[in-house]
Write a protein that holds these residues in place. Structure first.
Motif, PDB file in Angstrom:
ATOM      1  N   GLN A 199       0.814  -1.210   0.000  1.00 51.26           N
ATOM      2  CA  GLN A 199       0.000   0.000   0.000  1.00 51.26           C
ATOM      3  C   GLN A 199       0.853   1.267   0.000  1.00 51.26           C
ATOM      4  N   ASP A 200       2.035   1.189   0.583  1.00 50.27           N
ATOM      5  CA  ASP A 200       2.927   2.353   0.641  1.00 50.27           C
ATOM      6  C   ASP A 200       4.079   2.256  -0.345  1.00 50.27           C
ATOM      7  N   CYS A 201       3.998   1.321  -1.290  1.00 52.21           N
ATOM      8  CA  CYS A 201       5.098   1.110  -2.248  1.00 52.21           C
ATOM      9  C   CYS A 201       4.926   2.024  -3.458  1.00 52.21           C
ATOM     10  N   ALA A 203      -3.454 -10.176  -8.260  1.00 45.98           N
ATOM     11  CA  ALA A 203      -4.602  -9.294  -8.037  1.00 45.98           C
ATOM     12  C   ALA A 203      -4.270  -8.198  -7.026  1.00 45.98           C
ATOM     13  N   VAL A 204      -3.315  -8.441  -6.157  1.00 42.03           N
ATOM     14  CA  VAL A 204      -2.886  -7.433  -5.184  1.00 42.03           C
ATOM     15  C   VAL A 204      -1.909  -6.439  -5.824  1.00 42.03           C
ATOM     16  N   ILE A 205      -0.972  -6.942  -6.629  1.00 45.55           N
ATOM     17  CA  ILE A 205       0.119  -6.094  -7.140  1.00 45.55           C
ATOM     18  C   ILE A 205      -0.296  -5.264  -8.352  1.00 45.55           C
ATOM     19  N   TRP A 206      -1.043  -5.855  -9.285  1.00 43.41           N
ATOM     20  CA  TRP A 206      -1.339  -5.166 -10.546  1.00 43.41           C
ATOM     21  C   TRP A 206      -2.034  -3.817 -10.347  1.00 43.41           C
ATOM     22  N   PRO A 207      -3.086  -3.731  -9.524  1.00 45.28           N
ATOM     23  CA  PRO A 207      -3.732  -2.411  -9.352  1.00 45.28           C
ATOM     24  C   PRO A 207      -2.776  -1.345  -8.809  1.00 45.28           C
ATOM     25  N   ARG A 208      -1.949  -1.737  -7.834  1.00 42.24           N
ATOM     26  CA  ARG A 208      -0.988  -0.787  -7.280  1.00 42.24           C
ATOM     27  C   ARG A 208       0.053  -0.389  -8.328  1.00 42.24           C
ATOM     28  N   PHE A 209       0.512  -1.348  -9.102  1.00 38.74           N
ATOM     29  CA  PHE A 209       1.481  -1.084 -10.172  1.00 38.74           C
ATOM     30  C   PHE A 209       0.900  -0.079 -11.174  1.00 38.74           C
ATOM     31  N   ASP A 210      -0.321  -0.316 -11.594  1.00 43.90           N
ATOM     32  CA  ASP A 210      -0.981   0.574 -12.553  1.00 43.90           C
ATOM     33  C   ASP A 210      -1.148   1.973 -11.959  1.00 43.90           C
ATOM     34  N   TYR A 211      -1.530   2.037 -10.688  1.00 44.46           N
ATOM     35  CA  TYR A 211      -1.758   3.323 -10.027  1.00 44.46           C
ATOM     36  C   TYR A 211      -0.468   4.145  -9.948  1.00 44.46           C
ATOM     37  N   VAL A 212       0.619   3.539  -9.500  1.00 46.26           N
ATOM     38  CA  VAL A 212       1.890   4.255  -9.380  1.00 46.26           C
ATOM     39  C   VAL A 212       2.430   4.634 -10.758  1.00 46.26           C
TER      40      VAL A 212
END
Length: 665
Positions: A384-386, A423-432
């Motif tokens: 979440q903070d990455c 499913a956990v990593i992809w949304p965060r990757f796309d967001y950053v």
């Protein structure tokens, strides 16, 4: 052919008779006399024959007697042969009867032997020897004799069970003792297997050792499962309860200790691609910061986690207290530990408990489910903070590779777990990733200094894009390709906006070429030559380089270039008179060129090399400019009149001077 031969003989015979008749008629006048003569000769021959017969009468009589004797002998032989035929007929009948009796006896013998073998085997299967009873009752379960007799006991129990369905009375004699032996054997096996399971609970235990011991005697569970399912269920439940707690405790502790090894200063929202880096890097800067160890947009050696370090030994926290690791390095160690343990556990379950497919998956989930849920929640909390996009993308690639590794080991049990991690990593990757694109879009070019060298945003993009493209070459992804295209378009727009702040076109071109060259050089170093990103920037670099060459040639040779552009149409249309009218102008250009061309070459060389920090691109541009000058020079030479051409410096002299500026870069 024979018919023809007979006909010819017949004709010859008739011809001879005719000749003989003609001869008789010629020598004799009276045929009756000749007839009487012939008859007399016949009489003489007949009398002579009678005399010969009478003389041989004794021999004829003897011959007649001999023939009679032969008839008698032949008759006796006929009788003897008839007797023999009768005897042989009776012998043949006896032989046939003997053959039938032999076949019948052979069938009876085969049947008796078959019955004897089956009966012997049945008796052997039914008999419970004293030796077997003693071994089952007294020997330890791990001894070879016990295992051999346990197999025999299992066979006897199966036979008794089968015969009991047919209501066989013979089972009553041995069923009681076999049941008692079964209970004794199961009791000893149950104790042994539970002891092995309890060994897992001891601290610092290498649980591969008791697992290997259980696999060595996996027939024990098969024996219990086939004879008492409740006991088998008890052992299975005890194993599930023990191992689920062990794995959960181990990975909970391991994940917690790994967290303490991450860099103290991690990437934040202030570390996006378009945000200026104002972090001080003094003498006393923290060495535990990822920013000071390597930039967050450069992959460096971090990509080794996908290759050399993919199956490297896991990080031992208590042995690495002084070291600090990136997010993806800690993720790799944790996931590889899971892969190693989970694959071994799944293969153990399928072999020891004799299950496959959905049953194996269900049992695996009962043991590892709690642990997998914990690891997914830990990842959700830590990511979440990455803001380290490369780290997240490396983690995604690690998931692909570890999933493939599990399939190669014939372990599909973690597929849903890998999907959950993605499913956990992809949304965060796309967001950053989108935050980085937005940070470039919001950059104000006017706040930066007017430096014509590569911009720090361009350098970050080049390193970042090369890292993402290089990482994804083995497992390409449409989402990543789309994000890279968006980022590339935004960076190209930013470079053009930055170039617009320079007042002259030459300065703009220098800025564009420096930035395009930097991006292309980094991409070529870390990716394939034919990548989409490299091709796009190569086209931009070539176009701006050609334009820059025209810009730097114009101050020194602009008159000649303008003359070529205006007069080549006359040459192409063969309007030679118009060319002659330009002789005075051409003589002025020739005179100016002869006076200044060497100085112009020196100034070109100095200007190009000072404008570009990269010696390679500077040298390439200089060579491109000189090559273009030679082409203009040849075109100019063709347009001159003979008088002007005679005053022009020889092209070979120019080429010798140009070669002095040839570089080895």
């Amino acid at each position: 052919m024979n018919a023809m031969s007979d006909g010819s003989q017949h004709s010859v015979s008739e011809q001879l008779d005719c000749n003989e008749v003609r001869e008789i008629l010629r020598n004799t006048t009276d045929l009756r006399q000749y007839s009487r003569q012939i008859e007399k000769e016949f009489k003489d021959v007949e009398n002579k024959s009678i005399e010969d017969y009478i003389a041989e009468s004794k021999n004829v009589a003897s011959l007649h007697n001999q023939i009679g004797d032969c008839d008698d002998v032949l008759e006796r032989m006929e009788n003897m042969l008839m007797d023999f035929q009768s005897i042989l007929s009776s012998i043949s009948t006896e032989i046939t009867q003997l053959q039938r009796k032999s076949v019948a006896m052979s069938v009876q013998l085969t049947n008796r032997q078959s019955v004897k073998a089956q009966l012997s085997q049945f008796i052997e299967d039914m008999v419970v020897s004293e030796e077997m009873i003693k071994i089952i009752m007294e020997k330890p379960v791990t001894e070879k004799d016990f295992i051999m007799n346990l197999n025999v006991l299992n066979h006897k129990l199966s036979l008794i069970k089968e015969l009991s369905f047919n209501e066989s009375k013979s089972t009553g004699d041995v069923s009681d003792i076999l049941q008692k032996l079964k209970l004794k054997a199961m009791s000893k096996i149950r104790v042994y297997l539970l002891e092995q399971i309890y060994k897992f609970r001891k601290p610092m235990t290498n649980y591969q050792i008791p697992q290997n011991a259980m696999l060595k005697h996996k027939f024990f569970f098969e024996f219990i499962l086939s004879n008492e399912r409740q006991v088998a269920q008890e052992i299975c439940s005890e194993y599930i309860d023990t191992m689920s707690k062990i794995y959960y405790s181990y990975f909970k502790s391991y994940s917690s200790r790994l967290t303490s090894l991450k860099f103290e200063e991690s990437c934040s929202k202030d570390d996006l691609m378009g945000i200026e880096d104002n972090v001080s890097k003094g003498l006393f800067a923290k060495t535990t910061s990822l920013k000071n160890k390597s930039t967050i947009f450069t992959i460096g050696k971090r990509g080794d986690v996908l290759h050399q370090q993919l199956e490297a030994p896991i990080i031992i926290p208590h042995a690495q207290l002084k070291n600090r690791y990136t997010f993806e390095a800690l993720f790799r160690s944790e996931e590889y530990a899971l892969v190693d343990n989970a694959c071994r556990e799944y293969l153990f379950l399928t072999e020891f408990f004799m299950i496959r497919s959905s049953q194996a998956q269900d049992l695996f989930n009962q043991i590892m489910g709690k642990t997998l849920t914990l690891m997914i929640k830990n990842l959700e909390a830590s990511i979440q903070d990455c803001y380290d996009t490369i780290a997240m993308f490396l983690c995604i690639q690690l998931i692909f590779r570890y999933q493939l590794m599990c399939h190669k080991r014939c372990v599909p049990a973690l597929d849903k777990y890998w999907d959950s991690l993605q499913a956990v990593i992809w949304p965060r990757f796309d967001y950053v990733f989108q935050l980085n694109i937005q940070s470039i879009r919001e950059c104000d070019p006017t706040k930066f200094n007017k430096e014509m060298g590569p911009h720090y945003i361009t350098r970050r993009y080049a390193e970042f894009s090369a890292a993402i493209v290089g990482i994804s070459e083995r497992f390409p992804n449409e989402v990543v390709s789309r994000l890279l295209i968006e980022l590339q378009n935004e960076v190209e727009c930013f470079i053009l906006r930055m170039a617009a702040i320079f007042p002259t076109r030459k300065e703009q071109l220098i800025y564009l070429i420096n930035n395009y060259d930097l991006v292309l050089g980094v991409l070529m170093e870390h990716t394939r030559d034919n990548s989409k990103e490299a091709e796009a920037f190569r086209e931009q670099l070539n176009a701006r380089s050609a334009e820059y060459v025209e810009e730097i040639l114009a101050p020194h040779f602009g008159g000649i270039i303008q003359f070529i552009r205006e007069c080549e149409q006359f040459f192409e249309k063969e309007q030679l008179e118009e060319l002659r009218k330009q002789e005075r102008r051409s003589l002025t250009l020739v005179s100016s060129f002869s006076a200044n061309w060497k100085k112009s070459l020196e100034e070109l060389n100095r200007e190009v090399l000072l404008s570009f920090p990269s010696l390679l691109i500077g040298s390439q541009l200089l060579q491109l400019a000189l090559a273009s000058l030679v082409q203009y020079y040849n075109r100019f030479h063709k347009l001159l009149t003979p008088n002007a051409r005679a005053q022009l410096i020889n092209i070979h002299v120019v080429m010798v001077e140009i070669k002095k500026y040839k570089s080895n870069y």
